[in-house]
Design a protein around this motif. Sequence first.
Motif, PDB file in Angstrom:
ATOM      1  N   ALA A 192     110.447  59.452   3.472  1.00 34.66           N
ATOM      2  CA  ALA A 192     109.220  58.677   3.640  1.00 34.66           C
ATOM      3  C   ALA A 192     109.502  57.287   4.178  1.00 34.66           C
ATOM      4  CB  ALA A 192     108.471  58.596   2.309  1.00 34.66           C
ATOM      5  N   GLU A 193     110.646  56.727   3.823  1.00 33.76           N
ATOM      6  CA  GLU A 193     111.017  55.402   4.305  1.00 33.76           C
ATOM      7  C   GLU A 193     111.477  55.437   5.758  1.00 33.76           C
ATOM      8  OE1 GLU A 193     113.919  53.878   1.634  1.00 33.76           O
ATOM      9  OE2 GLU A 193     112.497  53.524   0.005  1.00 33.76           O
ATOM     10  N   GLN A 194     111.898  56.606   6.231  1.00 32.95           N
ATOM     11  CA  GLN A 194     112.469  56.715   7.567  1.00 32.95           C
ATOM     12  C   GLN A 194     111.449  57.045   8.651  1.00 32.95           C
ATOM     13  OE1 GLN A 194     115.392  59.744   6.684  1.00 32.95           O
ATOM     14  NE2 GLN A 194     117.017  58.244   6.372  1.00 32.95           N
ATOM     15  N   VAL A 195     110.342  57.658   8.260  1.00 35.58           N
ATOM     16  CA  VAL A 195     109.336  58.051   9.258  1.00 35.58           C
ATOM     17  C   VAL A 195     108.247  56.993   9.361  1.00 35.58           C
ATOM     18  CG1 VAL A 195     109.754  60.519   8.929  1.00 35.58           C
ATOM     19  CG2 VAL A 195     107.998  59.370   7.560  1.00 35.58           C
ATOM     20  N   SER A 196     107.466  57.057  10.413  1.00 32.21           N
ATOM     21  CA  SER A 196     106.381  56.101  10.626  1.00 32.21           C
ATOM     22  C   SER A 196     105.279  56.306   9.586  1.00 32.21           C
ATOM     23  CB  SER A 196     105.799  56.291  12.026  1.00 32.21           C
ATOM     24  OG  SER A 196     104.577  55.599  12.160  1.00 32.21           O
ATOM     25  N   ASP A 197     104.896  55.217   8.903  1.00 33.44           N
ATOM     26  CA  ASP A 197     103.820  55.359   7.918  1.00 33.44           C
ATOM     27  C   ASP A 197     102.451  55.436   8.570  1.00 33.44           C
ATOM     28  OD1 ASP A 197     103.523  52.759   8.734  1.00 33.44           O
ATOM     29  OD2 ASP A 197     103.936  51.848   6.792  1.00 33.44           O
ATOM     30  N   LYS A 198     102.402  55.268   9.883  1.00 31.82           N
ATOM     31  CA  LYS A 198     101.166  55.515  10.614  1.00 31.82           C
ATOM     32  C   LYS A 198     100.992  57.008  10.887  1.00 31.82           C
ATOM     33  CE  LYS A 198      99.550  51.332  11.606  1.00 31.82           C
ATOM     34  NZ  LYS A 198      98.173  50.902  11.251  1.00 31.82           N
ATOM     35  N   GLN A 199     102.106  57.712  11.009  1.00 34.97           N
ATOM     36  CA  GLN A 199     102.071  59.131  11.370  1.00 34.97           C
ATOM     37  C   GLN A 199     102.159  60.052  10.156  1.00 34.97           C
ATOM     38  OE1 GLN A 199     101.457  59.802  14.556  1.00 34.97           O
ATOM     39  NE2 GLN A 199     101.200  61.945  14.050  1.00 34.97           N
ATOM     40  N   PHE A 200     102.853  59.613   9.092  1.00 31.16           N
ATOM     41  CA  PHE A 200     103.051  60.456   7.911  1.00 31.16           C
ATOM     42  C   PHE A 200     102.506  59.775   6.661  1.00 31.16           C
ATOM     43  CE2 PHE A 200     106.076  62.205  10.871  1.00 31.16           C
ATOM     44  CZ  PHE A 200     106.128  63.556  10.558  1.00 31.16           C
ATOM     45  N   PHE A 201     101.953  60.606   5.762  1.00 33.78           N
ATOM     46  CA  PHE A 201     101.380  60.092   4.522  1.00 33.78           C
ATOM     47  C   PHE A 201     101.912  60.907   3.350  1.00 33.78           C
ATOM     48  CE2 PHE A 201      98.177  59.574   1.210  1.00 33.78           C
ATOM     49  CZ  PHE A 201      97.885  58.215   1.284  1.00 33.78           C
ATOM     50  N   ARG A 202     102.315  60.214   2.285  1.00 32.11           N
ATOM     51  CA  ARG A 202     102.795  60.875   1.066  1.00 32.11           C
ATOM     52  C   ARG A 202     101.582  61.226   0.211  1.00 32.11           C
ATOM     53  NH1 ARG A 202     107.793  60.108  -1.892  1.00 32.11           N
ATOM     54  NH2 ARG A 202     107.896  61.784  -3.426  1.00 32.11           N
ATOM     55  N   VAL A 203     101.092  62.443   0.347  1.00 30.62           N
ATOM     56  CA  VAL A 203      99.855  62.813  -0.340  1.00 30.62           C
ATOM     57  C   VAL A 203     100.046  62.985  -1.842  1.00 30.62           C
ATOM     58  CG1 VAL A 203      98.811  63.860   1.699  1.00 30.62           C
ATOM     59  CG2 VAL A 203     100.187  65.267   0.188  1.00 30.62           C
ATOM     60  N   ASN A 204     101.239  63.366  -2.254  1.00 39.66           N
ATOM     61  CA  ASN A 204     101.572  63.473  -3.673  1.00 39.66           C
ATOM     62  C   ASN A 204     103.097  63.484  -3.816  1.00 39.66           C
ATOM     63  OD1 ASN A 204     102.411  66.209  -3.123  1.00 39.66           O
ATOM     64  ND2 ASN A 204     100.295  66.894  -3.436  1.00 39.66           N
ATOM     65  N   ARG A 205     103.585  63.760  -4.981  1.00 30.47           N
ATOM     66  CA  ARG A 205     105.033  63.697  -5.207  1.00 30.47           C
ATOM     67  C   ARG A 205     105.796  64.710  -4.367  1.00 30.47           C
ATOM     68  NH1 ARG A 205     107.092  63.968 -11.137  1.00 30.47           N
ATOM     69  NH2 ARG A 205     109.003  63.569  -9.969  1.00 30.47           N
ATOM     70  N   GLN A 206     105.163  65.809  -4.009  1.00 33.80           N
ATOM     71  CA  GLN A 206     105.885  66.897  -3.357  1.00 33.80           C
ATOM     72  C   GLN A 206     105.690  66.986  -1.847  1.00 33.80           C
ATOM     73  OE1 GLN A 206     104.478  70.020  -6.334  1.00 33.80           O
ATOM     74  NE2 GLN A 206     106.582  70.675  -6.007  1.00 33.80           N
ATOM     75  N   TYR A 207     104.672  66.341  -1.298  1.00 34.94           N
ATOM     76  CA  TYR A 207     104.359  66.540   0.118  1.00 34.94           C
ATOM     77  C   TYR A 207     104.222  65.219   0.893  1.00 34.94           C
ATOM     78  CZ  TYR A 207     103.570  71.536  -0.470  1.00 34.94           C
ATOM     79  OH  TYR A 207     103.747  72.883  -0.711  1.00 34.94           O
ATOM     80  N   LEU A 208     104.785  65.240   2.099  1.00 31.24           N
ATOM     81  CA  LEU A 208     104.659  64.167   3.075  1.00 31.24           C
ATOM     82  C   LEU A 208     104.157  64.814   4.358  1.00 31.24           C
ATOM     83  CD1 LEU A 208     105.377  61.144   3.875  1.00 31.24           C
ATOM     84  CD2 LEU A 208     107.606  62.040   4.565  1.00 31.24           C
ATOM     85  N   VAL A 209     102.937  64.481   4.800  1.00 30.08           N
ATOM     86  CA  VAL A 209     102.312  65.243   5.882  1.00 30.08           C
ATOM     87  C   VAL A 209     102.107  64.418   7.148  1.00 30.08           C
ATOM     88  CG1 VAL A 209     101.135  66.718   4.209  1.00 30.08           C
ATOM     89  CG2 VAL A 209      99.938  64.756   5.179  1.00 30.08           C
ATOM     90  N   ASN A 210     102.163  65.103   8.269  1.00 29.35           N
ATOM     91  CA  ASN A 210     101.938  64.508   9.579  1.00 29.35           C
ATOM     92  C   ASN A 210     100.431  64.465   9.867  1.00 29.35           C
ATOM     93  OD1 ASN A 210     101.821  63.899  12.366  1.00 29.35           O
ATOM     94  ND2 ASN A 210     103.670  65.073  12.817  1.00 29.35           N
ATOM     95  N   PHE A 211      99.962  63.350  10.377  1.00 29.57           N
ATOM     96  CA  PHE A 211      98.542  63.216  10.711  1.00 29.57           C
ATOM     97  C   PHE A 211      98.075  64.347  11.624  1.00 29.57           C
ATOM     98  CE2 PHE A 211      95.296  61.693  13.687  1.00 29.57           C
ATOM     99  CZ  PHE A 211      94.301  61.299  12.802  1.00 29.57           C
ATOM    100  N   ARG A 212      98.910  64.726  12.585  1.00 28.55           N
ATOM    101  CA  ARG A 212      98.548  65.772  13.541  1.00 28.55           C
ATOM    102  C   ARG A 212      98.395  67.147  12.889  1.00 28.55           C
ATOM    103  NH1 ARG A 212     103.019  66.427  16.841  1.00 28.55           N
ATOM    104  NH2 ARG A 212     101.820  68.041  17.926  1.00 28.55           N
ATOM    105  N   ALA A 213      98.968  67.309  11.696  1.00 31.66           N
ATOM    106  CA  ALA A 213      98.916  68.607  11.033  1.00 31.66           C
ATOM    107  C   ALA A 213      97.652  68.794  10.193  1.00 31.66           C
ATOM    108  CB  ALA A 213     100.145  68.790  10.149  1.00 31.66           C
ATOM    109  N   ILE A 214      96.909  67.722   9.987  1.00 33.85           N
ATOM    110  CA  ILE A 214      95.734  67.798   9.113  1.00 33.85           C
ATOM    111  C   ILE A 214      94.575  68.471   9.837  1.00 33.85           C
ATOM    112  CG2 ILE A 214      94.037  66.463   7.823  1.00 33.85           C
ATOM    113  CD1 ILE A 214      96.233  64.391   7.333  1.00 33.85           C
TER     114      ILE A 214
END
Length: 254
Positions: A192-214
């Motif tokens: 989570a620290e390495q990817v863009s926080d504009k592009q990825f969001f930590r929705v909960n403890r287990q998942y980090l999702v790409n905006f384009r995937a929503i």
Amino acid sequence: MNIIIIEDEFRAAKSLQNLISDLKPESKILGVYDSIETSIEGLKEIKPDLIFMDIHLSDGLSFEIFKSVEITCPVVFCTAFDQYMLDAFKSKGVDYVLKPFSREDIAEALRKVDELKKFFQKNELPDLESLIQKISQPAAAGKSSFLVFKNQKYTTIPTEDIAYFYIHNEITHLVTFTKEQFPLTQPLGQVAEQVSDKQFFRVNRQYLVNFRAIKEMEHYFQRKILVKLTVETPEKLLINKEKTHSFFTWLEDR
């Protein structure tokens, strides 16, 4: 010395506990917290002598904790930020250990506790807003690819091709838009620290999702939000009510 640990990766928290107990057996771990919410509740009751604090937690940046409770003890941040970003920490009178941390890293941090105390006395807290701004700017673009190993071969996966990251059996995996799946050696918090926080969001403890995937979202029980992706996830992707506001703000901030 009374110590608390704020870390949402189970293995990292356990490793830190073991290292502290080994290096400073007279110390006492008063608590281990894995979110901003639980940390704030704990710090209202506990006054530690030292805090080890991860930066990216499942419900946001740990800097938010300072806005809710007064912290007057030294804090050592645990981070995966690169050297350029870490200069900001030094300039603000706080210390850090770089993930993945070693025994020597923790030993050095414990030796420096007395030096750090003066920075965390009342009315002398670091300028956290400035610190957040400094560490956010260099990371805007984020990591461009991830090195993976599968079927006895190494390859790189462009970050833009990754639909989401998730934890399974305490191991982080990435899943591409073409439904390929690869295990990673890094914990999800580090990713989570390495990817863009504009592009990825930590929705909960287990998942980090790409905006384009929503694909879409809908209301769920107990004021939670159910998120559906274009690539199937092993379980329902739920955002708790405390995090829905920051999630929708992230969606709108394009």
